[in-house]
Enzyme design. Structure first.
Site, PDB file in Angstrom:
ATOM      1  N   CYS A 182       0.845  -1.219   0.000  1.00  0.00           N
ATOM      2  CA  CYS A 182       0.000   0.000   0.000  1.00  0.00           C
ATOM      3  C   CYS A 182       0.866   1.250   0.000  1.00  0.00           C
ATOM      4  O   CYS A 182       0.532   2.252  -0.657  1.00  0.00           O
ATOM      5  CB  CYS A 182      -0.893   0.026   1.244  1.00  0.00           C
ATOM      6  SG  CYS A 182      -1.991  -1.376   1.345  1.00  0.00           S
ATOM      7  N   ASP A 226     -20.947  12.503 -14.836  1.00  0.00           N
ATOM      8  CA  ASP A 226     -22.382  12.256 -14.604  1.00  0.00           C
ATOM      9  C   ASP A 226     -22.606  11.436 -13.337  1.00  0.00           C
ATOM     10  O   ASP A 226     -23.732  11.012 -13.053  1.00  0.00           O
ATOM     11  CB  ASP A 226     -23.006  11.541 -15.814  1.00  0.00           C
ATOM     12  CG  ASP A 226     -22.295  10.215 -16.130  1.00  0.00           C
ATOM     13  OD1 ASP A 226     -21.355   9.845 -15.397  1.00  0.00           O
ATOM     14  OD2 ASP A 226     -22.690   9.552 -17.110  1.00  0.00           O
TER      15      ASP A 226
HETATM   16  C1  BEZ Z   1       0.514  -4.753   1.731  1.00  0.00           C
HETATM   17  O1  BEZ Z   1       0.059  -3.650   1.469  1.00  0.00           O
HETATM   18  O2  BEZ Z   1       1.714  -4.963   1.664  1.00  0.00           O
HETATM   19  C2  BEZ Z   1      -0.379  -5.897   2.095  1.00  0.00           C
HETATM   20  C3  BEZ Z   1      -1.539  -5.678   2.819  1.00  0.00           C
HETATM   21  C4  BEZ Z   1      -2.341  -6.766   3.175  1.00  0.00           C
HETATM   22  C5  BEZ Z   1      -1.990  -8.047   2.782  1.00  0.00           C
HETATM   23  C6  BEZ Z   1      -0.836  -8.251   2.030  1.00  0.00           C
HETATM   24  C7  BEZ Z   1      -0.024  -7.174   1.684  1.00  0.00           C
END
Ligand code: BEZ
Length: 221
Positions: free
Chosen positions: A46, A138
């Protein structure tokens, strides 16, 4: 069955974000929008994704697309983690250029079908998958992509898709495999040849096929 289908109106939800409380349609205004979810703050994949999204903020702006992220952590966690994200993007000290929704109660995640039953936090609660929703001016859903937590998204592909969505919203064309802006596009099957030649001043070329059917029609926009 929770979730949202292409062409449906995107819910005008209210939510707490790192930029305060929002009503989604007001947040979008007349712009296109992209809402992308991630499983949790302070997770490695992330962090790389949001840093890449932050790096590409000007590209989204150029296309008139308002960005917003989401996960099931708190506004405070999002704000603190954003500092790591910007440091990873080599822009330590700069603010994350888009808000993050705090969906701690998972209400929005359930409504939009974003929870991944296979990925759970330490308390056993499901995490959000890596969803991408592109919403048109929209307020209707134009694209949805769903990746599991273990696979990071490709934000170059997301921009490419937005280029295709914005082009095909204006012209009666479709973009072929691996298309990139500037390359030839295809005339939509529903458009008769007579109208196609009038509509596309750069001409329409047709590829001969063994079937003899003339359905591969290209033009340059
Ligand atoms: C990650 O962002 O690295 C991750 C998050 C949840 C499960 C596996 C990877």
């Amino acid at each position: 069955m929770p979730g949202i289908l292409l062409g449906e109106a995107f819910p005008n939800f209210e939510a707490d974000t790192t930029s305060g409380r929002i009503k989604f349609h007001d947040f979008l205004g007349d712009s296109w929008g992209i809402l992308f979810s991630h499983p949790a703050d302070y997770t490695p994949v992330c962090t790389t994704e949001l840093a890449r999204a932050a790096k590409l903020a000007d590209e989204f702006k150029k296309r008139g697309v308002k960005m917003i992220a989401l996960s099931i952590d708190s506004v405070e966690d999002h704000k603190n983690w954003s500092k790591d994200v910007m440091a990873y993007a080599n822009e330590a000290g700069s603010p994350l250029p888009f808000p993050i929704i705090a969906d701690e109660k998972r209400e929005l995640s359930v409504q939009l079908g974003m929870l991944d039953p296979d990925e759970r936090n330490k308390a056993g609660l499901p995490l959000t998958a890596r969803c991408v929703f592109v919403i048109g001016p929209d307020k209707k859903l134009k694209l949805s992509i769903l990746y599991p937590a273990t696979t990071g998204r490709n934000f170059d592909e997301i921009l490419r898709v937005i280029d295709s969505l914005q082009l095909t919203a204006q012209k009666k064309v479709a973009t072929p495999v691996d298309w990139k802006p500037g390359e030839k596009v295809m005339v939509v099957p529903s458009l008769p040849d007579s109208e196609a030649t009038a509509l596309f001043p750069n001409g329409v070329t047709t590829k001969e096929m063994p079937s003899g059917k003339k359905y591969l029609r290209y033009t340059q926009i």
